[in-house]
Write a protein that holds these residues in place. Sequence first.
Motif, PDB file in Angstrom:
ATOM      1  N   PRO A 169       0.912  -1.202   0.084  1.00 18.16           N
ATOM      2  CA  PRO A 169      -0.221   0.062   0.218  1.00 18.16           C
ATOM      3  C   PRO A 169       0.849   0.995  -0.074  1.00 18.16           C
ATOM      4  O   PRO A 169       0.573   2.338  -0.623  1.00 18.16           O
ATOM      5  N   GLU A 170       1.932   1.103   0.697  1.00 19.91           N
ATOM      6  CA  GLU A 170       2.673   2.417   0.533  1.00 19.91           C
ATOM      7  C   GLU A 170       3.276   2.713  -0.948  1.00 19.91           C
ATOM      8  O   GLU A 170       3.806   3.918  -0.870  1.00 19.91           O
ATOM      9  N   ALA A 171       3.700   1.678  -1.403  1.00 16.01           N
ATOM     10  CA  ALA A 171       3.911   2.064  -3.026  1.00 16.01           C
ATOM     11  C   ALA A 171       3.414   2.979  -3.726  1.00 16.01           C
ATOM     12  O   ALA A 171       3.884   3.854  -4.592  1.00 16.01           O
ATOM     13  N   ARG A 172       2.150   3.077  -3.455  1.00 11.87           N
ATOM     14  CA  ARG A 172       1.195   4.181  -4.249  1.00 11.87           C
ATOM     15  C   ARG A 172       1.556   5.313  -3.612  1.00 11.87           C
ATOM     16  O   ARG A 172       1.797   6.540  -4.613  1.00 11.87           O
ATOM     17  N   ASP A 173       1.907   6.035  -2.532  1.00 18.66           N
ATOM     18  CA  ASP A 173       2.380   7.261  -1.853  1.00 18.66           C
ATOM     19  C   ASP A 173       3.591   7.765  -2.443  1.00 18.66           C
ATOM     20  O   ASP A 173       3.816   8.624  -2.485  1.00 18.66           O
ATOM     21  N   TYR A 174       4.594   6.595  -3.351  1.00 26.34           N
ATOM     22  CA  TYR A 174       5.566   7.158  -3.677  1.00 26.34           C
ATOM     23  C   TYR A 174       5.937   6.752  -5.246  1.00 26.34           C
ATOM     24  O   TYR A 174       6.799   6.896  -5.744  1.00 26.34           O
ATOM     25  N   GLY A 175       4.338   6.863  -5.899  1.00 25.38           N
ATOM     26  CA  GLY A 175       4.485   6.815  -7.252  1.00 25.38           C
ATOM     27  C   GLY A 175       4.914   5.569  -7.936  1.00 25.38           C
ATOM     28  O   GLY A 175       5.165   5.420  -8.956  1.00 25.38           O
TER      29      GLY A 175
END
Length: 122
Positions: free
Chosen positions: A69-75
């Motif tokens: 899920p964190e991957a989305r916040d980092y593009g």
Amino acid sequence: MSSITERVERGAALLDEKRPGWWRDTDLATLDIRSPCGCILGQLGTQLGDEGRLSRFATGLDAVCLDGPEARDYGFDWGVEISDDAWEAEAERLVGGECAALTAAWRDLIISRRTAAEVTSC
């Protein structure tokens, strides 16, 4: 959620910290956020020696100490919210549009860095 440009810049800063020079080794010809092999983290996973198609993305996540899920916040991954009643074609259009925009933003950032590196090395 932040803009695509903000997310990509945040992801690039994280990669700069965890994997300096990552932008030199990214293959722009195969760069595609939708692909677990061709996305930024998938290519990083390949560079780290992971040969499994889907696990390359996971290897890249581990290398930068993120979870899915964190991957989305980092593009690094698409972050379109799709309602349960969305038609398949509409969901595909939304996801495809965001992935194309993310891929373009990463490509632009990498080209900019490569161009700056060429100018400073002359």
